[in-house]
Design a protein around this motif. Structure first.
Motif, PDB file in Angstrom:
ATOM      1  N   VAL A   1       0.913  -1.353  -0.156  1.00 17.54           N
ATOM      2  CA  VAL A   1      -0.110   0.045  -0.061  1.00 17.54           C
ATOM      3  C   VAL A   1       0.880   1.293   0.035  1.00 17.54           C
ATOM      4  CG1 VAL A   1      -0.045   0.236   2.290  1.00 17.54           C
ATOM      5  CG2 VAL A   1      -2.156   0.945   1.159  1.00 17.54           C
TER       6      VAL A   1
ATOM      7  N   LEU B   1       0.808   5.395   1.131  1.00 20.24           N
ATOM      8  CA  LEU B   1       0.201   6.203   1.857  1.00 20.24           C
ATOM      9  C   LEU B   1       0.460   7.561   1.531  1.00 20.24           C
ATOM     10  CD1 LEU B   1       0.948   4.938   5.570  1.00 20.24           C
ATOM     11  CD2 LEU B   1      -1.296   4.640   4.295  1.00 20.24           C
TER      12      LEU B   1
ATOM     13  N   THR C   1      -8.695   3.692  -3.688  1.00 18.86           N
ATOM     14  CA  THR C   1      -8.212   3.786  -2.017  1.00 18.86           C
ATOM     15  C   THR C   1      -8.795   2.692  -1.280  1.00 18.86           C
ATOM     16  OG1 THR C   1     -10.215   5.334  -1.778  1.00 18.86           O
ATOM     17  CG2 THR C   1      -8.252   6.456  -2.395  1.00 18.86           C
TER      18      THR C   1
ATOM     19  N   TYR D   1      -3.789  10.053   6.996  1.00 17.18           N
ATOM     20  CA  TYR D   1      -3.374   9.461   5.567  1.00 17.18           C
ATOM     21  C   TYR D   1      -4.440   8.613   5.020  1.00 17.18           C
ATOM     22  CZ  TYR D   1       1.365  11.053   6.773  1.00 17.18           C
ATOM     23  OH  TYR D   1       2.232  12.035   7.293  1.00 17.18           O
TER      24      TYR D   1
ATOM     25  N   ALA E   1      -4.776   5.251   2.347  1.00 15.09           N
ATOM     26  CA  ALA E   1      -4.207   4.291   1.849  1.00 15.09           C
ATOM     27  C   ALA E   1      -4.643   4.175   0.407  1.00 15.09           C
ATOM     28  CB  ALA E   1      -4.381   2.946   2.651  1.00 15.09           C
TER      29      ALA E   1
ATOM     30  N   LEU F   1       4.669   2.672   6.523  1.00 11.14           N
ATOM     31  CA  LEU F   1       3.250   1.922   6.903  1.00 11.14           C
ATOM     32  C   LEU F   1       3.740   1.724   8.563  1.00 11.14           C
ATOM     33  CD1 LEU F   1       0.475   1.214   6.871  1.00 11.14           C
ATOM     34  CD2 LEU F   1       1.265  -0.817   6.142  1.00 11.14           C
TER      35      LEU F   1
END
Length: 299
Positions: free
Chosen positions: A219, A221, A251, A258, A260, A296
Motif C-alpha cells: 500500500v 500512503l 483507495t 493519511y 491508503a 506504514l
C-alpha cells in the motif's frame, strides 16, 4: 476501550445477624478463603449443643432397641423408627453446622478489597454489602470493534493499548468475542487480558487501543488532503514531465492523517499537496519542497 477487573464481587453475608468482628483493612490485598468478618453465632452454637445431646441419647436408645430386637422385645418397625429419629437429629446437626459456617464471611478469590460499607455491631441482612473485592492481575481490556474488521479478528491475537498519564505501551491478548454485532453501533465487543503484576493498571481506566487485523506492505500512503473526490471516484494530481496530471486512484482504509492507496500510483510518483484548487491538468509545475511518503510501520 476500558479496563475491567478480571473478577469483581460484592461481599454479602449469606444469613442475617449482628456483625461481631471485621478482620480486614480497607484497600488491602487478601487471599482466597481469608476470613473477612464474622456474625454472631451464639444461638446457633447453643442449638448445636442441644442437638448433640439429643444425638447421644438417640444412639443409646438405638443400642438398647437393637438388643431388644434380638430377643423379640420390640418389633422391626419400632426399631426402624428409633433409627430414623437418630438420622434426623444428625441431619439437623449438619444443617446447624452449615449455618454456623455461614456466619464466617470469607473471600471467594484473591484480590484487592475496596471500602468498607458496614461497621461492627450493625445488624446485617443477606442483601447488605460489606465490601467489594476485585482481582486486577490479570486485568481485562474491553473495547468495541467496527463490524467490517470483525472477520479479521481471532482468539489469541495481540492488541496494544495506552493509558492516559502512562507513557508505556501495554499488550493484551484477545480471549473472547461477543456472539453478536450491536445493532445500534454496528460494533463487536472484544475482551482481552493483560498481566498487571504491579497494579499499575486500574479498573475504569480509559484505554486507547491499537489492533492490527491485516497488513498490506504494497500500500502507498498519501496525505488525506491530497485526495480529491471526483464524479467517478477519487483522484490525486501527480507531476509527470514537469506538468500536472490528474490520476484516478483506488483507495482503501483511511487513517487519521493519511489515505491508503492500493491502485493508480507507483513507488516514485510525485503527488501535489498544495495549491490544488489553482492547478489544472497540463499546467507546468515546479516543486518547491519534496516530502518523503511515510512508512506504514512508522505510523
Amino acid at each position: 476501550g476500558s479496563l475491567v477487573a478480571n473478577e469483581l464481587v460484592q461481599i454479602q453475608p449469606e444469613r442475617s445477624g449482628r456483625l461481631t468482628r471485621i478482620h480486614f483493612k480497607e484497600g488491602t490485598l487478601t487471599q482466597q478463603n481469608a476470613l473477612l468478618a464474622e456474625l454472631d453465632r451464639q444461638e446457633l452454637e447453643a442449638q448445636l449443643s442441644k442437638l448433640k445431646v439429643n444425638e447421644a441419647f438417640a444412639e443409646r436408645e438405638l443400642k438398647r432397641a437393637k438388643d431388644l430386637l434380638a430377643i423379640d422385645g420390640i418389633t422391626q418397625e419400632e426399631y426402624d423408627r428409633i433409627g430414623l429419629s437418630l438420622d434426623q437429629t444428625r441431619a439437623d446437626i449438619r444443617v446447624t453446622q452449615v449455618s454456623i459456617e455461614k456466619t464466617r464471611i470469607r473471600a471467594p478469590f484473591s484480590g484487592r478489597l475496596g471500602l468498607r460499607q458496614l461497621s461492627e455491631g450493625a445488624y446485617v441482612n443477606t442483601g447488605d454489602v460489606l465490601v467489594s473485592l476485585q482481582q486486577t492481575n490479570p486485568i481485562k481490556l474491553e473495547f468495541d470493534l467496527p463490524e467490517r474488521y470483525s472477520r479479521d479478528l481471532r482468539i489469541g491475537q495481540k492488541v496494544q493499548f495506552t493509558i492516559e498519564g502512562l507513557r508505556q505501551n501495554f499488550v493484551a491478548e484477545v480471549y473472547a468475542l461477543s456472539n453478536q454485532v450491536n445493532a445500534g453501533t454496528r460494533t463487536l465487543t472484544v475482551r482481552a487480558r493483560c498481566s498487571n503484576p504491579n497494579n499499575i493498571l486500574q479498573p475504569g481506566n480509559f484505554a486507547k487501543v491499537r489492533l492490527t487485523t491485516t497488513q498490506n506492505q504494497k500500500v502507498i500512503l498519501v496525505p488525506t488532503d491530497a485526495v480529491i473526490p471526483v464524479l467517478n471516484g477519487q483522484q490525486v494530481l501527480v507531476i509527470r514531465g514537469g506538468k500536472a496530471k490528474a490520476q484516478i486512484v483506488e483507495t482503501a482504509q483511511r487513517l487519521e492523517n493519511y489515505m491508503a492507496v492500493v491502485g493508480g500510483l507507483a513507488p516514485g510518483d510525485t503527488i501535489i499537496l498544495s495549491g490544488l484548487l489553482a492547478l489544472r491538468e497540463g499546467m507546468d509545475v515546479i516543486p518547491s519542497q519534496a516530502i518523503e511518503a511515510p512508512n506504514l510501520n512508522d505510523l
